[in-house]
Design an enzyme around this catalytic site. Structure first.
Site, PDB file in Angstrom:
ATOM      1  N   GLU A 154     -65.959 -49.988  -8.441  1.00 28.39           N
ATOM      2  CA  GLU A 154     -64.973 -50.760  -7.684  1.00 28.39           C
ATOM      3  C   GLU A 154     -64.857 -52.177  -8.202  1.00 28.39           C
ATOM      4  OE1 GLU A 154     -66.455 -49.994  -3.674  1.00 28.39           O
ATOM      5  OE2 GLU A 154     -67.436 -51.928  -3.645  1.00 28.39           O
TER       6      GLU A 154
ATOM      7  N   LYS B 269     -71.068 -42.628  -0.309  1.00 23.33           N
ATOM      8  CA  LYS B 269     -70.098 -43.719  -0.278  1.00 23.33           C
ATOM      9  C   LYS B 269     -68.746 -43.267  -0.843  1.00 23.33           C
ATOM     10  CE  LYS B 269     -73.638 -47.226  -1.067  1.00 23.33           C
ATOM     11  NZ  LYS B 269     -73.949 -48.217  -0.070  1.00 23.33           N
TER      12      LYS B 269
ATOM     13  N   ARG C 119     -76.281 -45.617  12.259  1.00 23.81           N
ATOM     14  CA  ARG C 119     -77.539 -45.838  13.002  1.00 23.81           C
ATOM     15  C   ARG C 119     -77.455 -47.197  13.673  1.00 23.81           C
ATOM     16  NH1 ARG C 119     -79.388 -49.768   9.223  1.00 23.81           N
ATOM     17  NH2 ARG C 119     -78.657 -49.233   7.156  1.00 23.81           N
TER      18      ARG C 119
ATOM     19  N   HIS D 186     -78.671 -58.429  -2.820  1.00 22.05           N
ATOM     20  CA  HIS D 186     -77.788 -57.588  -2.005  1.00 22.05           C
ATOM     21  C   HIS D 186     -78.446 -57.147  -0.713  1.00 22.05           C
ATOM     22  CE1 HIS D 186     -74.940 -57.604  -5.220  1.00 22.05           C
ATOM     23  NE2 HIS D 186     -75.756 -56.987  -6.047  1.00 22.05           N
TER      24      HIS D 186
END
Ligand code: ADP
Ligand code: ADP
Ligand code: MG
Length: 680
Positions: free
Chosen positions: A200, A116, A292, A235
């Site tokens: 973040e 990421k 994907r 999540h």
């Protein structure tokens, strides 16, 4: 086009891929672990190869072995589905080296998006908007803390290599930073073998909006619009829809073009999803790219009429994308609900077991070429059938239920209808929870953000209500019907223990009291009148009394309670009645008076297994005279012992199972005759 491909996956996605292959005349090879020998995907494909033990690392993750099997079976390409090897760059590379086509992006693109933080560095260069944060190489704890302080709390700590909602922690204030960092690093190392993190800004009330992109090897790249996946637990996505409510044409284009830029920046080929996190005002930031086919791809298929697996296959063969950006259109609205074997009331803990009974709404299975949603607008993508098992080895998803409507409202109604006809017995599911979610004000009015479930706890988890009179009436109807059937059989069989049982006798009275157990409570139901002859009587339950009549129409039971007519389905397992009514599943245990000594009034009867298990001891023989409470037989089930005792004084007339035998729930274990009182 390929002649034959190997599908390196299991469950619904393996079946989904095979369905398109079948339509295109491509032969399919399934792979399966020990746990999946009888799985639907094995039956669904043309050939199947056993690849090892039940744990994923011993089967579905054995990259080299799978490649070997592809070569051995003459497959030209491998479709990895999602999960497992789908985002494994080494696997993609190894396929190419073995002369097989990997149906997915180039290894370099997987690599670029795999981390990421590295992906964010790339996106920064491609001018794709990013959430304010730190995604650098330097992992010094003091530096990370300074970055977090600079960003301003709350911040989100994320494992760079993370996925599936794991390895994330929200930090509300500076004091908690070090502890949270240590815990994310621990989890990241354990789950992904890499403890690198990024920091973040944690957005409040954000929406998860993602863009489906597709690129071919000829340099074309398009976006197939967005999906809103804001409704999540831990999540992880629960409901997905397309298009995103409130999306404007302008923002759709901006997000679509940003996603295409992201894909182009890494030389992407094939199907991919660029995930954005969006503020309520519409501003959006790149979160990650999933390289994907995504679990929720069917909603995109429903609104575009395109078969994304077909697109993948064509691109993998070197063909151009079937459509250009200008040719792509949105038609209507689609919703997907993930039906999980889990227990929402217990923190969404996964549940395992056998799907002993499963009824699903009328639907098309998987994608149909040229007819995106079928006549009813309902599609089911499932990898399991009735009788199959949800094992602890893999994802506990039972199926994806996908609906299409001309608009969101119609789609919502269809989803609600379809969920009401999704009946599963054998393990806990989230069906009732999904039903409440679909009907909740927040979801209905599209007041969406990732905290929707948490914020609406009160409506989504209402206090358990006791069974309603309609459900009770349906169970009573099923019980009476079964008794009248058994009576007909028994009358034909003079030797049956039931011949003398008088199971439907009112003992000269026109009142009968029935007891049920629901969620630990004993419920009393009184029937007055001659139910046998006219199927008409009065039913009294809780503080209500109503004229009662019922009729059967195949699987459906219609019940009249006074002037109110209702209908539902009942699935019986022994003395347990599963009542499906009005989108709810109520489990009622009939307390057979013969087995519940206090209420015993019969003359004999049968003693049945309260659960599936094994007989571990038999204390009596035919002819044994016993007194009430004498242990007769011991069963073991779910590691618990359960003793079957004599309901009253009497004589054992038959012992039907021996030690070591396996019995099904509800199976008759012994026949028993009530002792005639001396001199009577
Ligand atoms: P998506 O991002 O496509 O919606 P999820 O976030 O639900 O997927 O799932 C996260 C990861 O969990 C997926 O990338 C996949 O690796 C894995 N996963 C989810 N469902 C399954 C399944 N049925 N079988 C195998 N792996 C799965
Ligand atoms: P995964 O790889 O596990 O899918 P993602 O980065 O895609 O991880 O994030 C998963 C989910 O976590 C998002 O859908 C969103 O609900 C939440 N999330 C991620 N980043 C943020 C953020 N900066 N602020 C608020 N929520 C976030
Ligand atoms: Mg994600």
């Amino acid at each position: 086009m390929f002649n034959k491909i190997l599908i390196a996956n299991r469950g619904e996605i393996a079946c989904r891929v095979a369905a398109t292959c079948r339509r295109l005349g491509i032969r399919t090879v399934a792979v399966y672990s020990d746990a999946d020998a009888d799985a639907r995907h094995v039956a669904f494909c043309d050939e199947a190869v056993h690849i090892g033990g039940p744990a994923a690392r011993d089967s579905y993750l054995r990259a080299d072995h799978i490649i070997e099997m592809a070569k051995e079976t003459g497959a030209q390409a491998i479709h990895p589905g999602y999960g497992f090897l789908s985002e494994n760059e080494d696997f993609a590379r190894a396929c190419a080296e073995a002369g097989l086509v990997f149906i997915g992006p180039p290894a370099e693109a997987i690599h670029a998006m795999g981390s990421k933080s590295a992906a964010k560095q790339l996106m920064e260069k491609a001018a794709v908007p990013l959430v304010p944060g730190y995604h650098g190489e330097d992992q010094d704890a003091a530096l990370l803390r300074r970055e977090a302080d600079g960003i301003g709390y709350p911040v989100l700590l994320k494992a760079s290599a993370g996925g599936g909602g794991k390895g994330m922690r929200v930090v509300d204030a500076g004091e908690g930073f070090e502890a949270a960092l240590a815990s994310v690093k621990r989890e990241a190392l354990a789950s992904f073998g890499d403890d690198k993190v990024l920091v973040e800004k944690y957005l409040t009330r954000p929406r998860h909006i993602e863009i489906q992109v597709f690129a071919d090897t000829l340099g074309n790249c398009v976006y197939l619009f967005e999906r809103d996946c804001s409704v999540q637990r831990r999540h992880q996505k629960v409901l997905e829809e397309a298009p995103a409510p409130g999306m404007t044409e302008e923002r759709r284009r901006a997000m679509g073009e940003a996603a295409v830029a992201a894909a182009r920046a890494v030389g992407y080929v094939g199907a991919g999803t660029v995930e954005f996190i969006a503020n309520q005002d519409g501003s959006f930031y790149f979160m990650e790219m999933n390289t994907r086919l995504q679990v929720e791809h069917p909603v995109t298929e429903m609104i575009t009429g395109q078969d994304l697996v077909e697109w993948q296959l064509r691109v993998a063969c070197g063909e151009a994308l079937p459509l250009t950006q200008e040719q792509l259109r949105i038609d209507g609205h689609a919703l997907e609900a993930r039906i999980y074997a889990e227990n929402p009331e217990k923190g969404f803990l996964p549940s395992t077991g056998t799907l002993r009974f499963m009824r699903t709404p009328p639907a098309v299975q998987f994608m149909r070429g040229g007819d995106a949603h079928g006549p009813a607008g309902v599609r089911i993508d499932a990898g399991v059938r009735e009788g199959d098992t949800i094992s602890p080895f893999y994802d506990p998803m039972i199926a994806k239920l996908i609906v299409w409507g001309r608009d969101r409202d119609e789609a919502l109604h269809r989803m609600s209808q379809a969920l009401a006809h999704y009946h599963v017995v054998g393990l806990s599911t989230n069906v009732a929870f999904l039903q409440r979610l679909i009907k909740s004000d927040a979801f209905r009015t599209a007041d969406l953000d990732t905290g929707l479930i948490e914020r609406n706890q009160a409506t989504l988890f209402p206090p358990q209500k006791s069974a309603g009179i309609e459900s009770i009436a349906l169970a009573v109807a099923a019980l009476l019907e079964r008794e009248s059937k058994e009576r007909r059989i028994d009358e034909a069989d003079r030797h049956s223990p039931w011949t003398h049982a008088g199971n439907w006798r009112l003992n000269g009275r026109d009142t009968r009291t029935l007891y049920f157990e629901a969620a630990g409570h004993k419920l009393e139901v009184v029937l007055k009148g001659d139910v046998r002859d006219t199927r008409k009587s009065t039913l009294i339950y809780a503080d209500q009394a109503a004229p009662f009549a019922y009729t059967f129409k195949a699987d459906d039971i219609r019940v009249d309670l006074g002037t109110r007519r209702t209908h539902g389905q009942v699935h019986r397992e022994g003395d347990t009645f599963h009542v499906f009514h009005d989108g709810r599943h109520t489990v009622l245990g009939w307390l057979d008076p013969l087995l519940h000594a206090g209420e015993a009034e019969g003359e004999g009867g049968k003693l049945t297994a309260p659960m599936p298990g094994k007989v571990i001891a038999v204390m009596v023989q035919p002819g044994s005279k016993v007194t009430r409470g004498t242990p007769l037989l011991v069963m073991e089930a779910m590691k618990m012992e359960h003793t079957i005792a004599a309901p009253t004084d009497g004589v054992v007339s038959e012992v039907l199972y021996g030690v070591g035998e396996q019995v099904a729930e509800g199976a008759q274990l012994l026949a028993f005759a009530v002792e005639e009182a001396a001199g009577a």
